[in-house]
Design a protein around this motif. Structure first.
Motif, short mmCIF file in Angstrom:
data_model
loop_
_atom_site.label_atom_id
_atom_site.label_comp_id
_atom_site.label_asym_id
_atom_site.label_seq_id
_atom_site.Cartn_x
_atom_site.Cartn_y
_atom_site.Cartn_z
N TRP A 370 0.81 -1.22 0.00
CA TRP A 370 0.00 0.00 0.00
C TRP A 370 0.85 1.28 0.00
N ALA A 371 2.13 1.14 0.28
CA ALA A 371 2.99 2.32 0.36
C ALA A 371 3.91 2.48 -0.84
N GLU A 372 4.19 1.41 -1.57
CA GLU A 372 5.14 1.47 -2.68
C GLU A 372 4.69 2.45 -3.75
N GLY A 373 5.67 3.19 -4.27
CA GLY A 373 5.40 4.13 -5.36
C GLY A 373 4.81 5.45 -4.91
N LYS A 374 4.74 5.67 -3.61
CA LYS A 374 4.18 6.91 -3.08
C LYS A 374 5.24 7.66 -2.28
N THR A 375 5.11 8.97 -2.24
CA THR A 375 5.98 9.75 -1.37
C THR A 375 5.47 9.65 0.07
N LEU A 376 6.34 9.93 1.00
CA LEU A 376 5.93 9.92 2.40
C LEU A 376 4.86 10.98 2.63
N GLU A 377 4.94 12.08 1.92
CA GLU A 377 3.93 13.12 2.03
C GLU A 377 2.56 12.59 1.61
N ALA A 378 2.52 11.88 0.48
CA ALA A 378 1.24 11.34 0.00
C ALA A 378 0.67 10.30 0.97
N ILE A 379 1.53 9.46 1.54
CA ILE A 379 1.08 8.45 2.50
C ILE A 379 0.47 9.12 3.72
N ALA A 380 1.13 10.18 4.20
CA ALA A 380 0.63 10.90 5.37
C ALA A 380 -0.75 11.50 5.11
N LYS A 381 -0.94 12.06 3.92
CA LYS A 381 -2.23 12.65 3.58
C LYS A 381 -3.31 11.59 3.47
N GLU A 382 -2.97 10.45 2.85
CA GLU A 382 -3.96 9.36 2.71
C GLU A 382 -4.42 8.84 4.06
N ARG A 383 -3.51 8.77 5.02
CA ARG A 383 -3.84 8.18 6.31
C ARG A 383 -4.28 9.22 7.34
N GLY A 384 -4.20 10.49 6.97
CA GLY A 384 -4.62 11.55 7.87
C GLY A 384 -3.74 11.70 9.08
N VAL A 385 -2.44 11.48 8.90
CA VAL A 385 -1.48 11.60 10.00
C VAL A 385 -0.32 12.47 9.55
N ASP A 386 0.57 12.80 10.50
CA ASP A 386 1.74 13.57 10.09
C ASP A 386 2.79 12.62 9.50
N PRO A 387 3.81 13.17 8.80
CA PRO A 387 4.80 12.31 8.11
C PRO A 387 5.56 11.37 9.04
N VAL A 388 5.80 11.79 10.27
CA VAL A 388 6.51 10.91 11.20
C VAL A 388 5.67 9.68 11.52
N ASP A 389 4.41 9.88 11.80
CA ASP A 389 3.53 8.73 12.08
C ASP A 389 3.37 7.86 10.83
N ALA A 390 3.35 8.49 9.67
CA ALA A 390 3.26 7.71 8.43
C ALA A 390 4.48 6.81 8.27
N ALA A 391 5.66 7.36 8.54
CA ALA A 391 6.89 6.57 8.44
C ALA A 391 6.88 5.41 9.43
N ILE A 392 6.44 5.67 10.65
CA ILE A 392 6.41 4.62 11.66
C ILE A 392 5.40 3.53 11.29
N ALA A 393 4.26 3.95 10.71
CA ALA A 393 3.26 2.96 10.28
C ALA A 393 3.86 2.01 9.24
N VAL A 394 4.66 2.56 8.32
CA VAL A 394 5.32 1.72 7.32
C VAL A 394 6.30 0.77 7.99
N LEU A 395 7.13 1.30 8.87
CA LEU A 395 8.19 0.51 9.47
C LEU A 395 7.67 -0.55 10.43
N LYS A 396 6.51 -0.32 11.00
CA LYS A 396 5.93 -1.35 11.87
C LYS A 396 5.57 -2.60 11.07
N GLU A 397 5.27 -2.42 9.79
CA GLU A 397 4.97 -3.58 8.96
C GLU A 397 6.24 -4.25 8.44
N ARG A 398 7.15 -3.45 7.94
CA ARG A 398 8.42 -3.99 7.42
C ARG A 398 9.33 -2.83 7.05
N GLU A 399 10.61 -3.16 6.87
CA GLU A 399 11.55 -2.14 6.38
C GLU A 399 11.15 -1.75 4.97
#
Length: 546
Positions: A370-399
């Motif tokens: 769900w994250a591949e091919g997207k910028t961290l900014e776009a992921i944050a907007k899709e999930r309604g969170v700030d970029p730090v939380d977006a990054a952590i959400a990704v990393l909790k699943e996998r590197e």
């Protein structure tokens, strides 16, 4: 034509060849004709001036380079209108898994062959396996020591390859992921692993000091291990501790690499040289001055560079503080779940995101689907969170892997123009540099921007590289050299891969020959696997007698 005229013509041809330092039949003996002639192209021998002519191959060697090869080859390839050059050498790659694959198609490494790359270095960034026999796909002969004790490879490869022994693999085997210094006994064990790898053919010691747990190694530890490699004729190759402003800064990291080389008494190679991030853009002239000052003082220093403004790394490496990675992934997950720890970590992630150019500058090239091919900014907007939380959400699943847009074109051009900087790809899945680095350098920096000329590009991708690393018989088109030869169309050679479509083969590479075997013909793969492991011969007397 009369017999006299025929003999006269043959003598004239031989005279031209000898005058140019070429030969057809060494020692004057009558030998069989060539297996292959690449005919009528514009030949760039390496560092020498180009000319219109032929290259002839018999077995795995070049037997003629000159204006007109004698007739009678088993196979003739018409290279009219093509550029004929030595096969390209990529000094920094991540094709280790492809070469170790059980799938013969993966071991062909077609993304490289379709760019004309015939030789690659692996085990970079500190990831080189100390078991060189396993890396080369060989079995050690009973009772043997050193390179001569390695048997024939049990696998077929599309490209030639040399390998470093890596600090990361050595440290992990002895210490693990812990943030601490090695004990005396542990250091002795690590030195022994490096020594064994060097005696088995490693190119030198590679490090990735930016990455945990290698970042936990202090300079004296690195000097001790690099010194072992140096004693046996090796090279110190380093992804330096900081290409930006994370810890000691770009200038500090270059100074550290130079100091390690001086103290350990071996040549220094700076991997994928760059000025990464907003804090250090524009520092290329200062870094060049530091390195050239060391060279003038007698130190052997060189570097490689990939022709992209976006680097490629892991999301953790880009954003997380090193202390948070102590103990590996399981320890990291516990820190993510701890409120107090996150209160400490969050401001550091914010700062690292700033130095990388913000969330719009980080494009995820691998990770959760769900994250591949997207910028961290776009992921944050899709999930309604700030970029730090977006990054952590990704990393909790996998590197995740990221393409990080963080370099200036002025810095790229400044490094590219230096005679001691050669071409590399830093190939990694999800980044177009795997499929298109050499093609892009030609199309963008030779043809379009004219930062360097064609002769320089070819030398930086072949002859200069071979000379830097002592690759005997590689990197030049000359009699007796291994037959790694390419022919490409100067009008159409270029990349198709880009950041959104990173796995597209390049165009315009018409012929690729690896150790005499035609791997690409008329732009199409033949399936031939002509590549070989290239174990480095250690310094005489530096390894146990066999």
């Amino acid at each position: 034509m009369t017999r006299a005229k025929t003999l006269k013509a043959a003598l004239a041809c031989a005279t031209v060849s000898i005058a140019a330092g070429l030969a057809w039949a060494p020692g004057g003996a009558q030998e069989a004709g060539p297996d292959l002639i690449i005919q009528g192209g514009t030949v760039y021998p390496g560092n020498a001036a180009p000319f219109r002519g032929d290259v002839a191959v018999r077995g795995d060697r070049i037997v003629y380079v000159g204006p007109k090869a004698p007739v009678g080859a088993k196979k003739v390839i018409d290279a009219t209108g093509m550029i004929v050059s030595p096969g390209f050498i990529d000094t920094h790659t991540h094709i280790d898994e492809a070469l170790a694959s059980g799938l013969p198609a993966a071991r062909l490494v077609l993304p490289f062959l379709t760019q004309g790359v015939t030789t690659a270095f692996i085990g970079v960034d500190g990831n080189g396996d100390p078991d060189i026999a396993a890396t080369f796909g060989t079995a050690k002969k009973a009772g043997g020591e050193g390179v001569a004790a390695l048997g024939q490879s049990t696998r077929d490869f599309g490209v030639n390859f040399a390998s470093y022994v890596g600090l990361g693999r050595v440290r992990a085997a002895v210490i693990g992921d812990a943030d601490r210094a090695a004990s005396a006994a542990e250091l002795a064990k690590m030195k022994s692993l490096v020594a064994d790898a060097m005696c088995a053919g490693a190119l030198g010691l590679s490090t990735g000091l930016f990455y945990a747990p290698q970042s936990f190694a202090k300079r004296d530890e690195v000097v001790a291990l690099a010194g072992v490699a140096g004693e046996k004729g090796g090279i110190y190759d380093s992804h330096i501790r900081d290409e930006s402003s994370y810890t000691i800064g770009l200038k500090g990291a270059i100074d550290e690499a130079l100091t390690i080389g001086r103290d350990a008494h071996l040549p220094v190679h700076i991997a994928h040289i760059k000025a990464l991030g907003t804090d250090v853009q524009g520092q290329a002239p200062a870094i060049i001055a530091m390195i050239e000052s060391a060279q003038k003082a007698g130190q052997v220093v060189h570097a490689d560079q990939y022709p992209w403004s976006a680097s490629g790394t892991g999301l953790s490496a880009a954003l997380l503080p090193r202390w948070a990675q102590d103990g590996g992934r399981s320890a990291l997950m516990k820190r993510f779940a701890d409120t107090a720890t996150m209160a400490k970590m969050r401001p550091e992630i914010v700062e690292n995101l700033r130095r990388r150019g913000g969330p719009s500058s980080l494009l995820l090239t691998s990770g959760p689907a769900w994250a591949e091919g997207k910028t961290l900014e776009a992921i944050a907007k899709e999930r309604g969170v700030d970029p730090v939380d977006a990054a952590i959400a990704v990393l909790k699943e996998r590197e995740a892997g990221v393409a990080s847009f963080n370099q200036s074109e002025n810095d790229i051009a400044a490094f590219m123009k230096r005679s001691w900087v050669v071409t590399s790809s830093d190939s990694s899945q999800g980044h177009p540099r795997y499929y298109a680095s050499f093609a892009r350098k030609y199309a963008l920096y030779v043809k379009q921007k004219q930062v360097i000329d064609l002769k320089t590009f070819i030398a930086q991708s072949s002859a200069t590289t071979a000379k830097m690393f002592g690759l005997e018989g590689r990197g030049e088109l000359k009699v007796g050299a291994f037959a790694d030869v390419i022919a490409f169309d100067p009008k159409t050679f270029g990349p198709r891969a880009d950041y959104t479509h990173p796995a597209l083969f390049s165009t315009g590479m018409r012929t690729v020959v690896v150790n005499g075997q035609v791997a690409i013909e008329n732009g199409e793969p033949t399936g031939a696997a002509g590549g070989r492991p290239l174990p480095r011969t250690p310094k005489p007397g530096s390894c146990p007698a066999r």
